[in-house]
Design a protein around this motif. Structure first.
Motif, PDB file in Angstrom:
ATOM      1  N   LEU A 255       0.819  -1.213   0.000  1.00  0.00           N
ATOM      2  CA  LEU A 255       0.000   0.000   0.000  1.00  0.00           C
ATOM      3  C   LEU A 255       0.852   1.262   0.000  1.00  0.00           C
ATOM      4  CD1 LEU A 255      -2.816  -1.022   2.523  1.00  0.00           C
ATOM      5  CD2 LEU A 255      -2.906  -1.019   0.032  1.00  0.00           C
ATOM      6  N   GLN A 256       2.055   1.192   0.562  1.00  0.00           N
ATOM      7  CA  GLN A 256       2.988   2.324   0.537  1.00  0.00           C
ATOM      8  C   GLN A 256       3.762   2.399  -0.765  1.00  0.00           C
ATOM      9  OE1 GLN A 256       5.433   1.735   3.990  1.00  0.00           O
ATOM     10  NE2 GLN A 256       3.720   2.021   5.430  1.00  0.00           N
ATOM     11  N   ARG A 257       3.543   1.464  -1.664  1.00  0.00           N
ATOM     12  CA  ARG A 257       4.206   1.398  -2.977  1.00  0.00           C
ATOM     13  C   ARG A 257       5.723   1.267  -2.821  1.00  0.00           C
ATOM     14  NH1 ARG A 257       0.187   2.713  -6.543  1.00  0.00           N
ATOM     15  NH2 ARG A 257      -1.524   3.981  -5.697  1.00  0.00           N
ATOM     16  N   ASP A 258       6.130   0.550  -1.789  1.00  0.00           N
ATOM     17  CA  ASP A 258       7.556   0.307  -1.544  1.00  0.00           C
ATOM     18  C   ASP A 258       7.898  -1.069  -2.101  1.00  0.00           C
ATOM     19  OD1 ASP A 258      10.143   0.187  -0.695  1.00  0.00           O
ATOM     20  OD2 ASP A 258       9.717   0.672   1.406  1.00  0.00           O
ATOM     21  N   CYS A 293     -14.819  -4.261   3.662  1.00  0.00           N
ATOM     22  CA  CYS A 293     -14.928  -3.186   4.644  1.00  0.00           C
ATOM     23  C   CYS A 293     -15.091  -1.831   3.972  1.00  0.00           C
ATOM     24  CB  CYS A 293     -13.698  -3.181   5.548  1.00  0.00           C
ATOM     25  SG  CYS A 293     -13.578  -4.598   6.665  1.00  0.00           S
ATOM     26  N   LYS A 294     -14.506  -1.679   2.795  1.00  0.00           N
ATOM     27  CA  LYS A 294     -14.582  -0.400   2.099  1.00  0.00           C
ATOM     28  C   LYS A 294     -15.929  -0.212   1.409  1.00  0.00           C
ATOM     29  CE  LYS A 294     -12.038   3.247   1.181  1.00  0.00           C
ATOM     30  NZ  LYS A 294     -11.406   4.043   2.231  1.00  0.00           N
ATOM     31  N   LEU A 316      -5.770  -0.302   7.858  1.00  0.00           N
ATOM     32  CA  LEU A 316      -5.306  -0.483   6.480  1.00  0.00           C
ATOM     33  C   LEU A 316      -6.218   0.213   5.470  1.00  0.00           C
ATOM     34  CD1 LEU A 316      -4.248  -4.254   6.544  1.00  0.00           C
ATOM     35  CD2 LEU A 316      -2.763  -2.254   6.578  1.00  0.00           C
ATOM     36  N   CYS A 317      -7.491   0.396   5.808  1.00  0.00           N
ATOM     37  CA  CYS A 317      -8.422   1.034   4.873  1.00  0.00           C
ATOM     38  C   CYS A 317      -8.237   2.537   4.782  1.00  0.00           C
ATOM     39  CB  CYS A 317      -9.864   0.728   5.279  1.00  0.00           C
ATOM     40  SG  CYS A 317     -10.413  -0.939   4.863  1.00  0.00           S
ATOM     41  N   GLN A 318      -7.610   3.142   5.788  1.00  0.00           N
ATOM     42  CA  GLN A 318      -7.493   4.590   5.811  1.00  0.00           C
ATOM     43  C   GLN A 318      -6.605   5.075   4.668  1.00  0.00           C
ATOM     44  OE1 GLN A 318      -6.054   5.655   9.683  1.00  0.00           O
ATOM     45  NE2 GLN A 318      -8.011   5.259  10.706  1.00  0.00           N
ATOM     46  N   GLY A 319      -7.103   6.073   3.953  1.00  0.00           N
ATOM     47  CA  GLY A 319      -6.331   6.681   2.871  1.00  0.00           C
ATOM     48  C   GLY A 319      -6.284   5.891   1.591  1.00  0.00           C
ATOM     49  N   GLN A 320      -7.036   4.804   1.483  1.00  0.00           N
ATOM     50  CA  GLN A 320      -7.022   3.976   0.283  1.00  0.00           C
ATOM     51  C   GLN A 320      -8.409   4.015  -0.361  1.00  0.00           C
ATOM     52  OE1 GLN A 320      -4.193   2.743  -0.823  1.00  0.00           O
ATOM     53  NE2 GLN A 320      -3.068   3.345   1.028  1.00  0.00           N
TER      54      GLN A 320
END
Length: 613
Positions: A255-258, A293-294, A316-320
């Motif tokens: 999710l951080q695109r790392d 959940c989203k 984990l859902c926050q900001g996505q």
């Protein structure tokens, strides 16, 4: 000889079946009342008790001493059916006996009465594997069976069974067993087998079983062989799974695109003996829970897998966005399905992680959609960021300059002319927005010092103006503005009317025809507008003559719709009735008199515009 747990602890009566009370109670009541059917069809996923209930039903209808519809499991009939020594109860696998010849042999044998039991029972497992001809051979005996015959069909793919078979059977649908029921059964079996199974281990096994009690018992049998206390971590280590914490950590890097951190995390799991397919499967389960959940935050509790707690899912859902989780889930599903045909599973998993971290590597419209979504997200938070940073970045308010000290008074005769007090300017009338620009009154001229007298000049001799028709009177020009030091230009006097008068004299290819054709374009379809652009016209004495270049153009325009629009537009411009004529040819050339008249009209309109400006 050791026997697997799922075989050893297979239910013997209807009361032992876990999680299928809606089926076992019905079958038990039918046996107790003697109202059993001649054909049953059991459907459901694997490990839910279809074959087990079929064997219990076969024992119950042939039991010599049934107890409220349950088999006694002690009479010779129950014991013989249990150990498979009675050939009157036969279990067939349709996957290996799917030909029409095997079904015909079964049909021919079924007409004989049973030798040692009340009813001859045929249990056909995976019945959807039968061929069409085999189904047709079985159809007749299913429709009119003898009194001593019973068929019990079981399948996991109901849609492959023909409708003619479905209509002749009583159908029972087996549900997935709930994790809490599987957990209770595992703990009971573990106590009976002296297996040190903890609550956390039983909970994890119940979730991994995915609603199949047989799979849960198989996993328990596998973990018990490792020895020691079977807690959640021991189960994960034995089965080669990543575990919830490591899966969450891996998804956080995605999710951080790392991409670098995600590849290192996958390598750590791989070196620790974790299965690549299991890791991707756990990632897929987690993304599915996040997507639920989203999209359905209010009613998703019953749909979640239960492998992850609510706080972790919320974090984990926050900001996505929903699109991001949808892309992650679809990519993981595709990669997991392709692993079966992969030559190097680790490489495919690494490529999958790279695509998950950067949608631009997908090679389809997903990259463009992801970029647009990121731009929309940034634009959504931009006004808030501007509002928060506005007070800090606001320039300091300039202080009011101090009033300069008054200058010393000069003598009256020494004051320059620009220091003289000027009279106040007259107030300008307000501009009316409802008037056209040519009807707005000009502002009054400023009072200025009269210019010095110019040297006398000889009067300029004006050429005689050509005769003008009464239909186009020359507009009177208001007095010219004064200019400092120069004589005003000599112009014919005109008066700006409120609206230009429509000329009634002939105008060949002039302004009136252009206005008429432009006004018609907004009322005609594109096809007629294209043909009208090819034509030229004249307006003279209430007659509109349209010159078409050829007969095709004339034929296209010669209809009531076009003629009606031309006639209506001409009447609105000329102010009187007009006639429309279509002519094939070119319009007449402009005569010198007509050209002179057009120039006079154009010059008068141009002067009026200049004066108003």
């Amino acid at each position: 000889m050791y026997q697997a747990l799922y075989r050893k602890w297979r239910p013997k009566t209807f009361a032992d079946v876990t999680g299928q009370a809606h089926i076992t109670e019905t079958l038990q009541k039918q046996v107790a009342e003697g109202r059993t059917s001649h054909a049953y069809l059991f459907t459901g996923t694997r490990g839910t008790g279809k074959t087990t209930c079929a064997k219990i039903l076969a024992k119950a209808v042939n039991c010599e001493h049934p107890v409220d519809g349950n088999p006694c499991c002690a009479c010779p009939s129950c014991l013989g059916i249990e150990n498979g020594s009675f050939l009157d109860v036969l279990e067939l696998d349709a996957a290996s006996n799917n030909g029409v010849d095997q079904v015909r042999a079964l049909r021919d044998e079924a007409i004989y009465s049973p030798a040692r039991v009340k009813k001859r029972v045929y249990i056909i497992d995976e019945v959807h594997m039968l061929s069409i001809s085999a189904f047709n051979a079985l159809l007749k005996i299913l429709e009119e069976p003898p009194e001593h015959l019973m068929f019990i069909l079981a399948t996991t793919e109901l849609h492959k069974v023909p409708a003619t078979i479905l209509s002749r059977c009583q159908r029972f649908s087996f549900r997935r067993i709930q994790p809490k029921d599987i957990e209770a059964r595992l703990q009971y079996v573990a106590r009976q087998e002296n297996i040190p199974l903890t609550e956390s281990g039983a909970e994890l096994l119940s979730r991994l079983a995915d609603g199949a009690l047989r799979d849960a018992l198989s996993l328990l049998d596998q973990c018990a062989a490792a020895g020691g206390n079977l807690d959640a971590q021991a189960v994960l280590d034995t089965l080669g799974l990543a575990g919830g914490l490591q899966t969450v950590k891996l998804l956080e890097t995605i999710l951080q695109r790392d991409a670098q951190a995600a590849l290192l995390q996958l390598n750590e799991l791989y070196q620790g003996g974790k299965d690549i397919g299991a890791v991707l499967g756990e990632l897929s389960t987690l993304t599915r829970d996040l997507l639920l959940c989203k999209t359905a935050p209010q009613g998703c509790a019953a749909l979640l897998s239960g492998s992850f707690d609510a706080e972790t899912l919320k974090r984990l859902c926050q900001g996505q966005s929903t699109q991001r989780f949808l892309y992650l889930s679809a990519t993981l599903q595709q990669c997991t399905a392709d692993l079966y045909y992969s030559a190097n599973r680790r490489t495919d998993a690494e490529l999958c992680l790279l695509r998950l971290c950067d949608e631009g590597l997908s090679g389809d419209l997903t990259a463009l959609t992801a970029r647009m979504q990121r731009l929309e997200d940034r634009m959504a938070v931009l006004p808030e960021a501007i509002r928060q940073s506005a007070p800090a970045e606001a320039p300091a308010r300039p202080q009011k300059a101090a009033k300069p000290a008054p200058k010393p008074a000069r003598p009256a005769d020494d004051a320059p002319p620009w220091d003289d007090d000027r009279p106040p300017l007259p107030e300008e009338p307000p501009i009316r927005e409802d008037l056209p620009p040519w009807d707005v009154p000009a502002p009054p001229a400023k009072r200025e010092t009269p210019p010095p007298a110019a040297p006398a000049r000889e009067p300029v001799r004006q050429p005689e103006a050509p005769p003008v028709r009464e239909s186009a009177p020359i507009r009177q020009t208001p007095p010219a503005r004064e200019t400092g030091g120069f004589a005003p230009a000599i112009r014919p006097a005109e008066a700006a009317p409120s609206a230009p008068a429509a000329p009634t004299s002939p105008t060949v290819n002039g302004e009136l025809w252009r206005q008429l054709s432009e006004g018609c374009k907004g009322q005609l379809p594109p096809m007629y507008r294209a043909f009208l652009d090819l034509c030229r016209g004249t307006v003279a004495d209430g007659v509109i003559q349209v010159y078409a270049p050829d007969d095709i153009t004339k034929g296209r325009l010669d209809n009531d719709r076009v003629l009606g629009v031309l006639r209506a537009q001409g009447e609105s411009l000329t102010g009187g009735p007009v006639q429309v004529r279509l002519i094939v040819g070119t319009p007449p050339a402009v005569t010198p008199d007509q050209r002179r008249e057009m120039l006079i009209q154009f010059g008068s309109q141009f002067d009026a515009v200049r004066i108003e400006d």
